[in-house]
Design a protein around this motif. Structure first.
Motif, PDB file in Angstrom:
ATOM      1  N   VAL A  79       0.895  -1.351  -0.242  1.00  0.00           N
ATOM      2  CA  VAL A  79      -0.181  -0.146   0.247  1.00  0.00           C
ATOM      3  C   VAL A  79       1.299   1.631   0.228  1.00  0.00           C
ATOM      4  CG1 VAL A  79      -0.175  -0.395   2.469  1.00  0.00           C
ATOM      5  CG2 VAL A  79      -1.943   1.446   0.869  1.00  0.00           C
ATOM      6  N   ALA A  80       0.562   2.372  -0.569  1.00  0.00           N
ATOM      7  CA  ALA A  80       1.043   3.029  -0.867  1.00  0.00           C
ATOM      8  C   ALA A  80       0.938   4.452  -0.080  1.00  0.00           C
ATOM      9  CB  ALA A  80       1.595   3.326  -2.539  1.00  0.00           C
ATOM     10  N   LEU A  81       1.366   5.588  -0.320  1.00  0.00           N
ATOM     11  CA  LEU A  81       0.997   7.014  -0.277  1.00  0.00           C
ATOM     12  C   LEU A  81       1.389   8.007  -1.208  1.00  0.00           C
ATOM     13  CD1 LEU A  81      -1.621   8.134   1.534  1.00  0.00           C
ATOM     14  CD2 LEU A  81       0.109   9.199   3.361  1.00  0.00           C
ATOM     15  N   GLN A  82       0.989   8.565  -1.592  1.00  0.00           N
ATOM     16  CA  GLN A  82       1.991   9.861  -2.530  1.00  0.00           C
ATOM     17  C   GLN A  82       1.047  11.218  -1.884  1.00  0.00           C
ATOM     18  OE1 GLN A  82       3.243   9.648  -5.567  1.00  0.00           O
ATOM     19  NE2 GLN A  82       3.896  11.481  -4.931  1.00  0.00           N
ATOM     20  N   MET A  83       2.576  11.755  -1.226  1.00  0.00           N
ATOM     21  CA  MET A  83       1.623  12.714  -0.714  1.00  0.00           C
ATOM     22  C   MET A  83       2.771  14.248  -1.178  1.00  0.00           C
ATOM     23  SD  MET A  83       2.619  11.585   2.609  1.00  0.00           S
ATOM     24  CE  MET A  83       4.988  12.016   2.981  1.00  0.00           C
ATOM     25  N   SER A  84       1.864  15.072  -1.925  1.00  0.00           N
ATOM     26  CA  SER A  84       2.514  16.340  -2.481  1.00  0.00           C
ATOM     27  C   SER A  84       2.078  17.690  -2.095  1.00  0.00           C
ATOM     28  CB  SER A  84       1.307  16.142  -4.072  1.00  0.00           C
ATOM     29  OG  SER A  84       1.296  15.217  -4.685  1.00  0.00           O
ATOM     30  N   SER A  85       2.318  18.695  -2.851  1.00  0.00           N
ATOM     31  CA  SER A  85       2.040  20.033  -2.155  1.00  0.00           C
ATOM     32  C   SER A  85       2.302  20.258  -0.595  1.00  0.00           C
ATOM     33  CB  SER A  85       0.656  20.277  -2.264  1.00  0.00           C
ATOM     34  OG  SER A  85       0.271  20.573  -3.459  1.00  0.00           O
ATOM     35  N   LEU A  86       3.294  19.131   0.186  1.00  0.00           N
ATOM     36  CA  LEU A  86       4.319  18.784   1.050  1.00  0.00           C
ATOM     37  C   LEU A  86       4.373  20.269   2.138  1.00  0.00           C
ATOM     38  CD1 LEU A  86       5.721  15.838   0.717  1.00  0.00           C
ATOM     39  CD2 LEU A  86       4.042  15.834   2.207  1.00  0.00           C
ATOM     40  N   GLU A  87       3.018  20.505   3.840  1.00  0.00           N
ATOM     41  CA  GLU A  87       3.113  21.781   4.191  1.00  0.00           C
ATOM     42  C   GLU A  87       3.769  21.189   5.422  1.00  0.00           C
ATOM     43  OE1 GLU A  87      -1.057  21.897   4.610  1.00  0.00           O
ATOM     44  OE2 GLU A  87      -1.496  22.622   2.686  1.00  0.00           O
ATOM     45  N   ALA A  88       4.625  22.162   6.479  1.00  0.00           N
ATOM     46  CA  ALA A  88       5.157  21.572   7.489  1.00  0.00           C
ATOM     47  C   ALA A  88       4.494  21.004   8.596  1.00  0.00           C
ATOM     48  CB  ALA A  88       6.024  22.965   8.534  1.00  0.00           C
ATOM     49  N   GLU A  89       3.129  21.661   8.730  1.00  0.00           N
ATOM     50  CA  GLU A  89       2.157  21.026   9.496  1.00  0.00           C
ATOM     51  C   GLU A  89       1.508  18.866   8.863  1.00  0.00           C
ATOM     52  OE1 GLU A  89       1.817  24.682   9.914  1.00  0.00           O
ATOM     53  OE2 GLU A  89       1.428  23.282   8.234  1.00  0.00           O
ATOM     54  N   ASP A  90       2.953  18.817   7.782  1.00  0.00           N
ATOM     55  CA  ASP A  90       2.459  17.534   7.737  1.00  0.00           C
ATOM     56  C   ASP A  90       3.782  16.896   8.220  1.00  0.00           C
ATOM     57  OD1 ASP A  90       1.518  18.469   4.417  1.00  0.00           O
ATOM     58  OD2 ASP A  90       0.340  17.378   5.886  1.00  0.00           O
ATOM     59  N   THR A  91       4.913  17.007   8.504  1.00  0.00           N
ATOM     60  CA  THR A  91       5.655  16.722   9.726  1.00  0.00           C
ATOM     61  C   THR A  91       5.062  15.847  10.764  1.00  0.00           C
ATOM     62  OG1 THR A  91       6.932  18.408   9.318  1.00  0.00           O
ATOM     63  CG2 THR A  91       7.377  17.094  11.381  1.00  0.00           C
ATOM     64  N   ALA A  92       5.520  14.597  10.968  1.00  0.00           N
ATOM     65  CA  ALA A  92       5.215  13.267  11.509  1.00  0.00           C
ATOM     66  C   ALA A  92       6.028  12.145  11.234  1.00  0.00           C
ATOM     67  CB  ALA A  92       3.351  13.387  11.660  1.00  0.00           C
ATOM     68  N   VAL A  93       5.177  11.128  12.295  1.00  0.00           N
ATOM     69  CA  VAL A  93       5.821   9.728  11.957  1.00  0.00           C
ATOM     70  C   VAL A  93       4.528   9.161  11.594  1.00  0.00           C
ATOM     71  CG1 VAL A  93       6.684   7.720  12.794  1.00  0.00           C
ATOM     72  CG2 VAL A  93       6.828   9.459  14.423  1.00  0.00           C
ATOM     73  N   TYR A  94       4.021   8.396  10.351  1.00  0.00           N
ATOM     74  CA  TYR A  94       3.340   7.813   9.607  1.00  0.00           C
ATOM     75  C   TYR A  94       3.457   7.173   9.696  1.00  0.00           C
ATOM     76  CZ  TYR A  94       2.446  12.535   7.114  1.00  0.00           C
ATOM     77  OH  TYR A  94       1.971  13.847   6.703  1.00  0.00           O
ATOM     78  N   TYR A  95       1.906   6.115  10.127  1.00  0.00           N
ATOM     79  CA  TYR A  95       2.077   4.767  10.265  1.00  0.00           C
ATOM     80  C   TYR A  95       1.384   4.408   9.477  1.00  0.00           C
ATOM     81  CZ  TYR A  95       4.137   5.873  15.288  1.00  0.00           C
ATOM     82  OH  TYR A  95       4.918   5.789  15.576  1.00  0.00           O
ATOM     83  N   CYS A  96       1.544   2.697   8.411  1.00  0.00           N
ATOM     84  CA  CYS A  96       0.509   1.647   7.600  1.00  0.00           C
ATOM     85  C   CYS A  96      -0.207   0.891   8.909  1.00  0.00           C
ATOM     86  CB  CYS A  96       1.741   1.165   7.312  1.00  0.00           C
ATOM     87  SG  CYS A  96       0.471   0.372   6.144  1.00  0.00           S
ATOM     88  N   ALA A  97      -1.278   1.015   8.482  1.00  0.00           N
ATOM     89  CA  ALA A  97      -1.938  -0.405   9.629  1.00  0.00           C
ATOM     90  C   ALA A  97      -2.866  -1.036   8.603  1.00  0.00           C
ATOM     91  CB  ALA A  97      -2.885   0.725  10.953  1.00  0.00           C
ATOM     92  N   ALA A  98      -3.329  -2.406   9.317  1.00  0.00           N
ATOM     93  CA  ALA A  98      -4.398  -3.269   8.543  1.00  0.00           C
ATOM     94  C   ALA A  98      -5.629  -3.816  10.033  1.00  0.00           C
ATOM     95  CB  ALA A  98      -3.793  -4.709   7.747  1.00  0.00           C
TER      96      ALA A  98
END
Length: 124
Positions: A79-98
């Protein structure tokens, strides 16, 4: 049992793009709805996006609508997450979940398996 491993995080400038990937090992990946959440220190885990087990239903958090796209490849257990137009507020640890539910949920408590997370840092 499903094991999830995220990759693709890193440092990017505001306005840039990044693609996260999550590879699942174990049985029956195609029977799980998949999602991405994110978390910053001191805050609760935030829903980002989810995709049903068939890939037909997708849902996004309000803060990422129009900028992020979730996709899956059941043949490759990814599973993928394409992220565009990134902002400072998007800063985080990103987790994948099922989630064993076929559609998934926006709530972390409903998910059965989690990856270890990947750090995304957006510089302004």
């Amino acid at each position: 049992q499903v094991q999830l491993v995220e990759s693709g995080g890193g440092l990017v400038q505001a306005g840039g793009s990044l693609r996260l990937s999550c590879v699942a090992s174990g049985r029956d990946f195609s029977t799980y709805a998949m999602a991405w959440f994110r978390q910053t220190p001191g805050k609760e885990r935030e829903f980002v996006a989810r995709i049903s087990r068939s890939g037909m239903v997708r849902n996004y958090g309000d803060s990422v609508k129009g900028r992020f796209i979730i996709s899956r490849d059941n043949a490759k257990n990814t599973v993928a997450l394409q992220m565009s137009s990134l902002e400072a507020e998007d800063t985080a640890v990103y987790y994948c979940a099922a989630d064993s539910d076929p559609i998934g949920s926006n709530w972390p408590r409903d998910y059965d398996y989690w990856g270890q997370g990947t750090q995304v840092t957006v510089s302004s």
